[in-house]
Scaffold this active site. Structure first.
Site, short mmCIF file in Angstrom:
data_model
loop_
_atom_site.label_atom_id
_atom_site.label_comp_id
_atom_site.label_asym_id
_atom_site.label_seq_id
_atom_site.Cartn_x
_atom_site.Cartn_y
_atom_site.Cartn_z
N VAL A 153 41.51 47.72 38.90
CA VAL A 153 42.80 48.01 39.52
C VAL A 153 42.49 47.34 40.96
O VAL A 153 41.55 47.64 41.79
CB VAL A 153 43.18 49.45 39.70
CG1 VAL A 153 44.30 49.74 40.26
CG2 VAL A 153 43.40 49.77 38.36
N SER A 159 34.82 41.85 40.39
CA SER A 159 35.90 41.44 41.01
C SER A 159 36.31 42.42 41.80
O SER A 159 36.48 42.31 43.06
CB SER A 159 36.98 40.84 40.37
OG SER A 159 36.50 39.57 39.52
N LYS A 160 36.43 43.64 41.21
CA LYS A 160 37.07 44.91 41.95
C LYS A 160 36.01 45.36 43.17
O LYS A 160 36.45 45.68 44.08
CB LYS A 160 37.35 45.90 40.98
CG LYS A 160 37.43 47.19 41.34
CD LYS A 160 38.74 47.65 42.44
CE LYS A 160 38.86 49.04 42.60
NZ LYS A 160 39.98 49.30 43.61
N LEU A 161 34.79 45.53 42.76
CA LEU A 161 33.99 46.04 43.60
C LEU A 161 33.56 44.94 44.74
O LEU A 161 33.29 45.55 45.87
CB LEU A 161 32.62 46.71 42.78
CG LEU A 161 32.75 47.55 41.81
CD1 LEU A 161 31.37 47.98 41.30
CD2 LEU A 161 33.30 48.72 42.57
N SER A 221 36.32 45.69 46.95
CA SER A 221 35.98 47.50 47.58
C SER A 221 35.00 47.34 48.70
O SER A 221 35.09 47.95 49.92
CB SER A 221 35.47 48.22 46.52
OG SER A 221 36.57 48.34 45.48
#
Length: 277
Positions: A126, A173-175, A178
Protein backbone atom coordinates in the site's frame (compact mmCIF):
# COMPACT_ATOMS: atom_id res chain seq x y z
CA UNK A 1 -19.45 -11.28 -9.94
CA UNK A 2 -19.72 -13.46 -6.85
CA UNK A 3 -16.73 -13.09 -4.56
CA UNK A 4 -16.15 -14.20 -0.97
CA UNK A 5 -13.40 -12.22 0.78
CA UNK A 6 -11.97 -12.83 4.24
CA UNK A 7 -10.00 -10.31 6.25
CA UNK A 8 -7.52 -11.50 8.85
CA UNK A 9 -7.27 -8.36 10.95
CA UNK A 10 -10.17 -5.95 11.31
CA UNK A 11 -8.39 -2.69 12.06
CA UNK A 12 -8.39 0.51 10.02
CA UNK A 13 -7.72 -1.16 6.67
CA UNK A 14 -10.01 -4.12 7.22
CA UNK A 15 -12.93 -1.95 8.29
CA UNK A 16 -12.55 0.67 5.57
CA UNK A 17 -11.97 -1.79 2.74
CA UNK A 18 -14.82 -4.02 3.93
CA UNK A 19 -17.37 -1.20 3.96
CA UNK A 20 -16.45 -0.10 0.46
CA UNK A 21 -16.15 -3.56 -1.07
CA UNK A 22 -19.50 -4.65 0.35
CA UNK A 23 -21.11 -1.85 -1.66
CA UNK A 24 -20.19 -3.82 -4.80
CA UNK A 25 -22.67 -6.42 -6.14
CA UNK A 26 -21.91 -10.04 -5.31
CA UNK A 27 -19.28 -9.39 -2.65
CA UNK A 28 -19.51 -11.14 0.72
CA UNK A 29 -17.01 -10.58 3.53
CA UNK A 30 -16.00 -12.39 6.70
CA UNK A 31 -13.38 -11.18 9.15
CA UNK A 32 -11.41 -12.38 12.11
CA UNK A 33 -9.34 -10.28 14.49
CA UNK A 34 -7.56 -11.47 17.61
CA UNK A 35 -9.33 -8.65 19.48
CA UNK A 36 -12.60 -10.48 18.83
CA UNK A 37 -11.46 -12.77 21.67
CA UNK A 38 -10.73 -9.86 24.01
CA UNK A 39 -13.51 -9.65 26.64
CA UNK A 40 -13.24 -5.86 26.82
CA UNK A 41 -12.75 -4.84 23.18
CA UNK A 42 -14.13 -7.87 21.36
CA UNK A 43 -17.89 -7.34 21.71
CA UNK A 44 -17.79 -3.78 20.36
CA UNK A 45 -15.50 -4.71 17.46
CA UNK A 46 -17.75 -7.62 16.51
CA UNK A 47 -20.81 -5.37 16.69
CA UNK A 48 -19.05 -2.92 14.39
CA UNK A 49 -18.31 -5.73 11.94
CA UNK A 50 -21.88 -6.97 11.95
CA UNK A 51 -23.17 -3.43 11.56
CA UNK A 52 -21.03 -3.08 8.43
CA UNK A 53 -22.44 -6.30 6.98
CA UNK A 54 -19.31 -8.32 7.78
CA UNK A 55 -19.55 -11.81 9.26
CA UNK A 56 -17.51 -11.77 12.47
CA UNK A 57 -15.77 -15.15 12.46
CA UNK A 58 -14.80 -16.99 15.63
CA UNK A 59 -11.37 -17.94 14.26
CA UNK A 60 -9.03 -17.53 11.32
CA UNK A 61 -10.09 -20.98 10.16
CA UNK A 62 -13.75 -19.97 10.08
CA UNK A 63 -12.97 -16.74 8.23
CA UNK A 64 -10.96 -18.60 5.58
CA UNK A 65 -13.62 -21.25 5.01
CA UNK A 66 -15.13 -20.76 1.56
CA UNK A 67 -13.21 -17.57 0.85
CA UNK A 68 -11.94 -16.93 -2.66
CA UNK A 69 -9.50 -14.31 -1.41
CA UNK A 70 -8.04 -13.96 2.10
CA UNK A 71 -6.46 -10.60 2.90
CA UNK A 72 -4.05 -10.32 5.81
CA UNK A 73 -4.29 -6.81 7.28
CA UNK A 74 -2.57 -7.17 10.64
CA UNK A 75 0.45 -5.43 12.14
CA UNK A 76 3.87 -6.02 10.60
CA UNK A 77 5.06 -8.07 13.58
CA UNK A 78 2.01 -10.36 13.34
CA UNK A 79 2.13 -11.11 9.61
CA UNK A 80 3.93 -14.45 9.87
CA UNK A 81 1.79 -15.61 12.80
CA UNK A 82 -1.38 -14.75 10.87
CA UNK A 83 -0.16 -16.76 7.90
CA UNK A 84 0.75 -19.73 10.11
CA UNK A 85 -2.75 -19.75 11.59
CA UNK A 86 -4.51 -19.40 8.24
CA UNK A 87 -2.33 -21.71 6.13
CA UNK A 88 -3.75 -25.08 7.30
CA UNK A 89 -7.20 -23.90 6.23
CA UNK A 90 -6.28 -22.78 2.71
CA UNK A 91 -6.39 -24.79 -0.50
CA UNK A 92 -5.45 -24.52 -4.19
CA UNK A 93 -8.61 -22.64 -5.15
CA UNK A 94 -7.84 -19.80 -2.73
CA UNK A 95 -5.56 -16.76 -2.81
CA UNK A 96 -3.89 -15.31 0.27
CA UNK A 97 -2.90 -11.64 0.03
CA UNK A 98 -0.49 -10.06 2.48
CA UNK A 99 -0.76 -6.27 2.44
CA UNK A 100 1.27 -5.72 5.60
CA UNK A 101 4.36 -3.51 5.53
CA UNK A 102 7.02 -6.19 5.92
CA UNK A 103 10.39 -6.90 4.35
CA UNK A 104 10.77 -8.97 1.16
CA UNK A 105 12.27 -11.82 3.21
CA UNK A 106 9.31 -11.78 5.60
CA UNK A 107 6.89 -11.73 2.64
CA UNK A 108 8.63 -14.80 1.26
CA UNK A 109 8.34 -16.50 4.65
CA UNK A 110 4.59 -15.78 4.63
CA UNK A 111 4.40 -17.17 1.07
CA UNK A 112 6.12 -20.39 2.19
CA UNK A 113 3.50 -21.01 4.89
CA UNK A 114 0.64 -20.25 2.54
CA UNK A 115 2.01 -22.39 -0.28
CA UNK A 116 2.18 -25.58 1.78
CA UNK A 117 -1.49 -26.26 1.18
CA UNK A 118 -1.33 -25.22 -2.46
CA UNK A 119 -2.95 -21.79 -2.06
CA UNK A 120 -1.82 -18.92 -4.24
CA UNK A 121 0.09 -16.05 -2.65
CA UNK A 122 0.13 -12.41 -3.71
CA UNK A 123 1.93 -9.56 -1.97
CA UNK A 124 0.38 -6.11 -1.78
CA UNK A 125 2.24 -2.91 -0.97
CA UNK A 126 0.00 0.00 0.00
CA UNK A 127 1.73 3.13 -1.27
CA UNK A 128 -0.21 5.90 0.51
CA UNK A 129 -2.41 6.42 3.60
CA UNK A 130 -5.75 4.60 3.19
CA UNK A 131 -7.90 6.95 5.27
CA UNK A 132 -8.76 9.23 2.34
CA UNK A 133 -8.89 7.12 -0.82
CA UNK A 134 -9.94 3.83 0.80
CA UNK A 135 -9.94 1.00 -1.73
CA UNK A 136 -8.70 3.45 -4.38
CA UNK A 137 -5.38 3.86 -2.58
CA UNK A 138 -2.45 3.02 -4.91
CA UNK A 139 -1.28 -0.56 -4.35
CA UNK A 140 1.58 -2.49 -5.94
CA UNK A 141 1.19 -6.26 -6.27
CA UNK A 142 3.57 -9.13 -6.86
CA UNK A 143 3.48 -12.88 -7.33
CA UNK A 144 2.75 -15.51 -9.96
CA UNK A 145 -0.98 -14.72 -9.98
CA UNK A 146 -0.69 -11.01 -9.16
CA UNK A 147 -2.02 -9.87 -12.53
CA UNK A 148 -5.15 -12.02 -12.39
CA UNK A 149 -5.93 -11.15 -8.77
CA UNK A 150 -5.33 -7.46 -9.44
CA UNK A 151 -7.75 -7.52 -12.37
CA UNK A 152 -10.42 -9.14 -10.20
CA UNK A 153 -10.11 -6.54 -7.44
CA UNK A 154 -9.65 -3.61 -9.80
CA UNK A 155 -13.04 -4.49 -11.26
CA UNK A 156 -14.42 -3.65 -7.79
CA UNK A 157 -12.82 -0.21 -7.78
CA UNK A 158 -9.37 -0.91 -6.38
CA UNK A 159 -6.21 0.62 -7.92
CA UNK A 160 -3.68 -2.20 -7.98
CA UNK A 161 -0.65 -2.28 -10.26
CA UNK A 162 1.16 -5.60 -10.76
CA UNK A 163 4.92 -4.96 -10.76
CA UNK A 164 6.53 -8.41 -10.68
CA UNK A 165 5.85 -12.13 -10.70
CA UNK A 166 8.49 -12.41 -7.98
CA UNK A 167 7.74 -11.85 -4.30
CA UNK A 168 9.67 -8.93 -2.81
CA UNK A 169 9.67 -6.21 -5.45
CA UNK A 170 6.42 -4.60 -4.29
CA UNK A 171 7.34 -4.78 -0.59
CA UNK A 172 10.81 -3.33 -1.24
CA UNK A 173 9.18 -0.40 -3.04
CA UNK A 174 6.89 0.19 -0.07
CA UNK A 175 9.60 0.04 2.58
CA UNK A 176 11.99 2.28 0.65
CA UNK A 177 9.18 4.84 0.54
CA UNK A 178 8.57 4.32 4.25
CA UNK A 179 12.16 5.21 5.09
CA UNK A 180 11.40 8.69 3.77
CA UNK A 181 7.85 9.14 5.09
CA UNK A 182 8.26 7.56 8.52
CA UNK A 183 11.67 9.21 8.83
CA UNK A 184 10.13 12.62 8.15
CA UNK A 185 7.45 11.89 10.74
CA UNK A 186 10.11 11.15 13.37
CA UNK A 187 12.00 14.30 12.36
CA UNK A 188 8.84 16.39 12.68
CA UNK A 189 8.27 15.04 16.20
CA UNK A 190 11.71 16.12 17.41
CA UNK A 191 11.67 19.36 15.40
CA UNK A 192 8.32 20.39 16.89
CA UNK A 193 9.14 19.45 20.47
CA UNK A 194 12.60 21.02 20.40
CA UNK A 195 11.66 24.24 18.58
CA UNK A 196 8.64 24.81 20.83
CA UNK A 197 10.67 24.14 23.99
CA UNK A 198 13.37 26.55 22.78
CA UNK A 199 10.82 29.14 21.67
CA UNK A 200 12.19 29.32 18.11
CA UNK A 201 9.39 27.72 16.08
CA UNK A 202 8.40 30.86 14.06
CA UNK A 203 11.99 31.61 13.04
CA UNK A 204 12.71 28.01 12.03
CA UNK A 205 9.48 27.74 10.01
CA UNK A 206 10.36 30.98 8.22
CA UNK A 207 13.79 29.60 7.35
CA UNK A 208 12.38 26.27 6.13
CA UNK A 209 9.82 28.03 3.95
CA UNK A 210 12.57 30.13 2.39
CA UNK A 211 14.64 27.03 1.62
CA UNK A 212 11.72 24.89 0.43
CA UNK A 213 8.97 27.33 -0.64
CA UNK A 214 6.69 24.58 -1.95
CA UNK A 215 6.28 22.95 1.47
CA UNK A 216 3.67 23.86 4.08
CA UNK A 217 6.06 23.07 6.92
CA UNK A 218 3.69 24.05 9.70
CA UNK A 219 0.93 21.87 8.27
CA UNK A 220 3.32 18.98 7.62
CA UNK A 221 4.56 19.08 11.21
CA UNK A 222 1.03 19.03 12.66
CA UNK A 223 -0.15 16.19 10.43
CA UNK A 224 2.93 14.06 10.98
CA UNK A 225 2.90 14.59 14.75
CA UNK A 226 -0.72 13.43 14.77
CA UNK A 227 0.09 10.35 12.68
CA UNK A 228 2.90 9.26 14.99
CA UNK A 229 0.74 9.87 18.05
CA UNK A 230 -2.01 7.65 16.64
CA UNK A 231 -0.08 5.03 14.65
CA UNK A 232 3.47 5.15 16.00
CA UNK A 233 3.45 1.63 17.45
CA UNK A 234 2.38 0.12 14.13
CA UNK A 235 4.79 2.34 12.21
CA UNK A 236 7.63 1.24 14.48
CA UNK A 237 7.02 -2.39 13.55
CA UNK A 238 7.06 -1.39 9.89
CA UNK A 239 10.37 0.46 10.25
CA UNK A 240 11.96 -2.52 11.97
CA UNK A 241 11.00 -4.47 8.87
CA UNK A 242 12.62 -1.72 6.79
CA UNK A 243 15.77 -2.04 8.88
CA UNK A 244 15.71 -5.80 8.35
CA UNK A 245 15.41 -5.29 4.59
CA UNK A 246 18.32 -2.83 4.54
CA UNK A 247 20.53 -5.28 6.45
CA UNK A 248 19.51 -8.04 4.03
CA UNK A 249 20.73 -5.81 1.21
CA UNK A 250 24.13 -5.58 2.89
CA UNK A 251 23.60 -1.99 4.02
CA UNK A 252 23.41 -0.19 7.36
CA UNK A 253 19.87 -0.32 8.76
CA UNK A 254 20.60 1.58 11.98
CA UNK A 255 18.79 4.75 10.87
CA UNK A 256 15.60 2.81 10.16
CA UNK A 257 15.91 1.20 13.62
CA UNK A 258 16.28 4.62 15.21
CA UNK A 259 13.20 5.85 13.35
CA UNK A 260 11.30 2.84 14.70
CA UNK A 261 12.42 3.61 18.25
CA UNK A 262 11.36 7.26 17.98
CA UNK A 263 7.99 6.43 16.45
CA UNK A 264 7.30 3.98 19.26
CA UNK A 265 8.58 6.13 22.11
CA UNK A 266 6.57 9.20 21.09
CA UNK A 267 3.39 7.16 20.60
CA UNK A 268 3.82 5.70 24.09
CA UNK A 269 4.55 9.13 25.60
CA UNK A 270 1.45 10.57 23.93
CA UNK A 271 -0.63 7.63 25.15
CA UNK A 272 0.48 8.12 28.75
CA UNK A 273 -0.25 11.85 28.53
CA UNK A 274 -3.74 11.10 27.21
CA UNK A 275 -4.42 8.63 30.03
CA UNK A 276 -3.25 11.19 32.58
CA UNK A 277 -5.80 13.67 31.27
Amino acid sequence: MSLQIAFIGYGEVGQLFSRQLLAKPGVRIAAYDILFDNPDKGPELKRRASGNGVEAAHSAAEACRGADIVISAVTADSAVTAAEQAAPHLGPSQTYIDLNSISPATKRKVAEHVGRGGANFVEFAVMAPVSGPGIEVPILSGGATAETVSETLNALGMKIKPVSTEIGTASASKLCRSIVIKGMEALMVDFTLASERAGVMPAVLESLKASYPGMDWEGVAKVMMSRVKQHGIRRAAEMREASRMIHELGLDGSLASAIADRQESYAKEAGKAHEAC
